[in-house]
Scaffold this active site. Structure first.
Site, PDB file in Angstrom:
ATOM      1  N   ASN A  13       0.873  -1.181   0.000  1.00  0.00           N
ATOM      2  CA  ASN A  13       0.000   0.000   0.000  1.00  0.00           C
ATOM      3  C   ASN A  13       0.904   1.222   0.000  1.00  0.00           C
ATOM      4  OD1 ASN A  13      -1.870   2.011   0.389  1.00  0.00           O
ATOM      5  ND2 ASN A  13      -2.369   1.455   2.503  1.00  0.00           N
ATOM      6  N   LYS A  15       0.102   4.226  -0.243  1.00  0.00           N
ATOM      7  CA  LYS A  15      -0.567   5.421   0.306  1.00  0.00           C
ATOM      8  C   LYS A  15      -0.314   6.615  -0.612  1.00  0.00           C
ATOM      9  CE  LYS A  15       0.050   3.493   4.849  1.00  0.00           C
ATOM     10  NZ  LYS A  15      -0.211   3.671   6.254  1.00  0.00           N
ATOM     11  N   HIS A  99      -9.912   1.155   4.779  1.00  0.00           N
ATOM     12  CA  HIS A  99      -8.630   1.385   5.459  1.00  0.00           C
ATOM     13  C   HIS A  99      -8.862   2.353   6.621  1.00  0.00           C
ATOM     14  CE1 HIS A  99      -4.504   2.576   6.266  1.00  0.00           C
ATOM     15  NE2 HIS A  99      -4.119   1.491   5.611  1.00  0.00           N
ATOM     16  N   GLU A 101      -7.274   4.783   7.646  1.00  0.00           N
ATOM     17  CA  GLU A 101      -7.041   6.195   7.328  1.00  0.00           C
ATOM     18  C   GLU A 101      -8.256   6.799   6.617  1.00  0.00           C
ATOM     19  OE1 GLU A 101      -3.231   5.691   5.405  1.00  0.00           O
ATOM     20  OE2 GLU A 101      -2.389   5.039   7.319  1.00  0.00           O
ATOM     21  N   GLU A 171      -5.849  -4.945  10.691  1.00  0.00           N
ATOM     22  CA  GLU A 171      -4.851  -3.887  10.852  1.00  0.00           C
ATOM     23  C   GLU A 171      -5.122  -3.103  12.133  1.00  0.00           C
ATOM     24  OE1 GLU A 171      -2.824  -2.756   6.951  1.00  0.00           O
ATOM     25  OE2 GLU A 171      -4.551  -1.462   7.205  1.00  0.00           O
ATOM     26  N   GLY A 177       1.976   2.335  10.612  1.00  0.00           N
ATOM     27  CA  GLY A 177       2.905   3.451  10.423  1.00  0.00           C
ATOM     28  C   GLY A 177       3.593   3.906  11.693  1.00  0.00           C
ATOM     29  N   SER A 217       3.037  -2.037  10.350  1.00  0.00           N
ATOM     30  CA  SER A 217       4.493  -2.025  10.536  1.00  0.00           C
ATOM     31  C   SER A 217       5.136  -3.388  10.264  1.00  0.00           C
ATOM     32  CB  SER A 217       4.860  -1.511  11.936  1.00  0.00           C
ATOM     33  OG  SER A 217       4.401  -0.183  12.091  1.00  0.00           O
TER      34      SER A 217
HETATM   35  C1  PEP Z   1      -1.071   0.108   5.833  1.00  0.00           C
HETATM   36  O1  PEP Z   1      -0.896   1.062   5.106  1.00  0.00           O
HETATM   37  O2  PEP Z   1      -2.119  -0.521   5.771  1.00  0.00           O
HETATM   38  C2  PEP Z   1      -0.004  -0.275   6.761  1.00  0.00           C
HETATM   39  C3  PEP Z   1      -0.106  -1.388   7.415  1.00  0.00           C
HETATM   40  O3  PEP Z   1       1.064   0.583   6.866  1.00  0.00           O
HETATM   41  P1  PEP Z   1       2.472   0.295   7.601  1.00  0.00           P
HETATM   42  O4  PEP Z   1       2.954  -1.038   7.078  1.00  0.00           O
HETATM   43  O5  PEP Z   1       3.352   1.421   7.198  1.00  0.00           O
HETATM   44  O6  PEP Z   1       2.202   0.230   9.062  1.00  0.00           O
END
Ligand code: PEP
Length: 263
Positions: A13, A15, A99, A101, A171, A177, A217
Site C-alpha cells: 500500500n 498510500k 482502510h 485512514e 490492521e 505506520g 508495521s
Molecule cells: C497500511 O498502510 O495498511 C499499513 C499497514 O502501513 P504500515 O505497514 O506502514 O504500518
C-alpha cells in the site's frame, strides 16, 4: 499461513507516496526480485494517478495493481471520486476498502464500507477489507467485539461465492505506520477471530478459503514470525512496500513458509 487451504497474499500500500516516474524502476526491480509462485499473490495498491503507469509496468508479470479506495456510487455527481467501473477499466484487480485512514480522516462508516465492497465485487475486482481497533479500544479489551462488528457490517448481504473472492486484512490502528507491530500471538488471535466470524456466517469451508492478512508495521525482520501463524495468510504492507528490496524480503519470508500441497 496455510497455503494448503488458501493462497498467501502480499499487498503493498503505497498510500500517498511516489510519483509516476518512480513506477517503472520500482516495477522492474520487484519483477526481478519476486519470483512467480502458484500459491501466492503479490500486488501493489498505488495512488489513482499512478494506476496507468503501474498497469503498464507490471503487464505480463505475476504482480497485480490495486487501488486504495473507491466510490460507493456507480457514477455521476461525485466530484473527486473514482468509480469501481473506472478502476476496472484502468486495469485494477484489487481495491482496498475501509482502510483505517479512510475511516479516520474521511469519516467512512461500516455501512459505506459495505457499499464500497459491494461496488468492487460488482465490477469483478477483489476487495481487501480492512478492519482493526484503536489503541484505546485494545486497552479497554473490546478489540474482539469491535472487529467482529466491523466484519459483519462490511460483509452484510454478501453471498458466499463473493466472500470467496474477498480478502480481509486485520490492521490494528496502533500498529499502522508507528513501527509498533502486533506480536505474532496478537495477530494470530485476531486473524483466527475473523475466521471464526466467517465460519459462523458462511460455514467452515468458505471460512477456510478466505485469505486473512495482517497489516501494521510489517517489515523484513518481523514478517516471518507473523506469517508463521496459521491464520495469518499474508500482509498488507505500507511503509516497507515503498522499497522493492524491502518488500521482496517480506515476499521471500512468505515463500519460505509455503505449505506443500494444493490450494
Ligand atoms: C497500511 O498502510 O495498511 C499499513 C499497514 O502501513 P504500515 O505497514 O506502514 O504500518
Amino acid at each position: 499461513m496455510n497455503t494448503r487451504y488458501r493462497r498467501a497474499v502480499l499487498a503493498g500500500n503505497w498510500k500517498m507516496n511516489l510519483l509516476c516516474g518512480d513506477v517503472k524502476p520500482y516495477a522492474q526491480r520487484l519483477r526481478e526480485l519476486a519470483e512467480r509462485r502458484a500459491r501466492r499473490e503479490v500486488l501493489v495498491c498505488v495512488p489513482f494517478p499512478l494506476i496507468p503507469a503501474a498497469v503498464r509496468a507490471f503487464r505480463g508479470s505475476h504482480i497485480a495493481v490495486g487501488a486504495q479506495d473507491v466510490s460507493e456510487e456507480p457514477k455521476g455527481a461525485r466530484t473527486g471520486e473514482v468509480s469501481a467501473a473506472q478502476l476496472r477499466d484502468a486495469g485494477v484487480k484489487y481495491v482496498i476498502v475501509g482502510h483505517s485512514e479512510r475511516r479516520q480522516y474521511h469519516g467512512e462508516t461500516d455501512s459505506v464500507v459495505n457499499r464500497k465492497l459491494t461496488a468492487v465485487h460488482g465490477e469483478g475486482m477483489t476487495p481487501i477489507l480492512c478492519v482493526g481497533e484503536t489503541l484505546e479500544q485494545r486497552e479497554l479489551g473490546i478489540q474482539g467485539e469491535l472487529v467482529t462488528m466491523q466484519v459483519k457490517a462490511a460483509l452484510s448481504g454478501l453471498p458466499e461465492e463473493l466472500l470467496r473472492r474477498t480478502i480481509i486484512a486485520y490492521e490494528p490502528i496502533w500498529a499502522i505506520g508507528t513501527g509498533r507491530t502486533a506480536s505474532p500471538e496478537q495477530a494470530q488471535e485476531m486473524c483466527a477471530l475473523i475466521r471464526s466470524v466467517l465460519r459462523q456466517l458462511y460455514g467452515a469451508r468458505a471460512a477456510r478459503a478466505v485469505p486473512v492478512l495482517y497489516g501494521g508495521s510489517m517489515n523484513a525482520d518481523n514478517a516471518e514470525a507473523l506469517l508463521r501463524q496459521p491464520d495469518v495468510d499474508g500482509g498488507l504492507v505500507g511503509g516497507a512496500s515503498l522499497d522493492p528490496e524491502k518488500f521482496s524480503r517480506i515476499i521471500a519470508a512468505a515463500d519460505r513458509l509455503e505449505t506443500p500441497g494444493t490450494v
